[in-house]
Design an enzyme around this catalytic site. Structure first.
Site, short mmCIF file in Angstrom:
data_model
loop_
_atom_site.label_atom_id
_atom_site.label_comp_id
_atom_site.label_asym_id
_atom_site.label_seq_id
_atom_site.Cartn_x
_atom_site.Cartn_y
_atom_site.Cartn_z
N ASP A 159 -26.11 18.11 -8.33
CA ASP A 159 -25.24 18.97 -7.51
C ASP A 159 -24.92 20.27 -8.26
OD1 ASP A 159 -24.89 16.74 -5.62
OD2 ASP A 159 -23.70 15.85 -7.22
N HIS A 187 -19.98 12.11 -6.08
CA HIS A 187 -21.33 12.54 -5.70
C HIS A 187 -21.56 12.07 -4.26
CE1 HIS A 187 -25.55 13.42 -5.70
NE2 HIS A 187 -25.86 12.17 -5.45
#
Length: 332
Positions: A159, A187
């Protein structure tokens, strides 16, 4: 040359591992002069595939690779490990509730945590990649009480890299001209990619991300949703989940644990939230900005948090508290 280290990759017959194992075996992660024993764990039906992976690793004729051990047995896989990269998990099937997914994965990561506790070195560094990664990581850590909590982390570097790249593309600079983006929280699609502290090098001058981009609406809107939804977008396009970029992020994460973060720069990873200065509840694996030195991470303290960020950081924490509480019910 130093003695070989033992590195485990689980889900080793899968496509992330297929991209990852070569990076590790050729020295991109643990160093160009560090010999390795690679241990490959997967479920019994995947053993024939593991044999194929073994053949390919042998056929690469890599000087650092001393031995490859394919197995379906935890007592073999977790023995004397220096590093464990837990990629394998139960994937979400169509029509599956998140709760069902949690239940299946709690079982896997409780078992693997117990195996780490029983067989691995107490200094082992454990990276959890299999989703839901934050909560899987917490369960593994709780199941390995003799290994320090700080030795467990989960992957939010993918990410982080996605956020860095989106900024770089928008401004028209190389990705390494962008630093100090932050992924806060889970996440999942509630993660918060935060660029309030990010710096972008534009024409040899380092400026804040907001100054570099000059489009606050994009930074507070499409930028965030693009990073949050990127995994789903890749699946929609490829009909397969991110593998190349996930393997690169795993390599980045583990290399930084081994060798430290670059001076004057921080990265994002999911770590235990105990004692953080940002008002995030304790006993969560939550993604924070960290610096790493001597294989030890420290959360970066003292970053100013505005109301916009606070709301998003709290929302992702709330999801993690719910996930944790559900997972702990299953363990009980």
């Amino acid at each position: 040359m130093s003695d070989p280290i033992r590195v485990l990759v689980t889900g080793a017959a899968g496509q992330i591992a297929y991209s990852l194992l070569y990076n590790i075996a050729k020295g991109d992660v643990f160093g160009k002069d560090q010999p390795l024993v690679l241990v490959l764990l997967d479920i019994t039906p995947m053993l024939p595939v593991l044999d194929g992976v073994l053949m390919e690793l042998q056929d690469c004729a890599l000087p650092l690779l001393r031995e490859v051990i394919p197995t379906d047995k935890e007592e073999v896989a977790f023995k004397d490990l220096d590093a464990a990269i837990l990629v394998g998990s139960m994937p979400r099937k169509e029509g599956m509730e998140r709760k069902d997914l949690l239940k299946a994965n709690v079982k896997i990561f409780k078992s693997q945590g117990a195996a780490l506790d029983k067989y691995a070195k107490k200094t082992v560094k454990v990276l959890v990649v299999g989703n839901p990664a934050n909560t899987n990581c917490l369960i593994a850590s709780k199941s390995a009480p003799s290994i320090p909590k700080e030795n467990f982390s989960c992957l939010t570097r993918l990410d982080h890299n996605r956020a860095r790249s989106q900024l770089a593309i928008r401004v028209g600079v190389p990705a390494d001209n962008v630093k100090d983006v932050i992924i806060w929280g889970n996440h999942s699609s509630t993660q918060y990619p935060d660029v309030h502290h990010a710096k972008v090098k534009v024409q040899d001058k380092e400026v804040g991300a907001y100054e570099a981009v000059q489009d606050d609406n994009w930074l507070k809107g499409d930028f965030i949703s693009t990073v949050q939804q990127r995994g789903a977008a890749v699946i929609k396009a490829r009909k397969l989940s991110s593998a190349m970029s996930a393997a690169k992020a795993i390599s980045d994460h583990m290399r930084d644990i081994w060798f430290g973060t670059p001076e004057g720069e921080f990265i994002s990873m999911g770590v235990i939230s105990d004692g953080n200065s940002y008002g995030i509840p304790s006993d969560l694996i939550y993604s924070f900005p960290v610096v790493i030195k001597n294989k030890t991470w420290t959360i970066v303290d003292g970053l100013a948090i505005n109301d916009f960020s606070r709301g998003k950081m709290d929302a992702t924490a709330k999801e993690l508290v719910e996930e944790r509480d559900t997972a702990l019910e299953f363990i009980a």
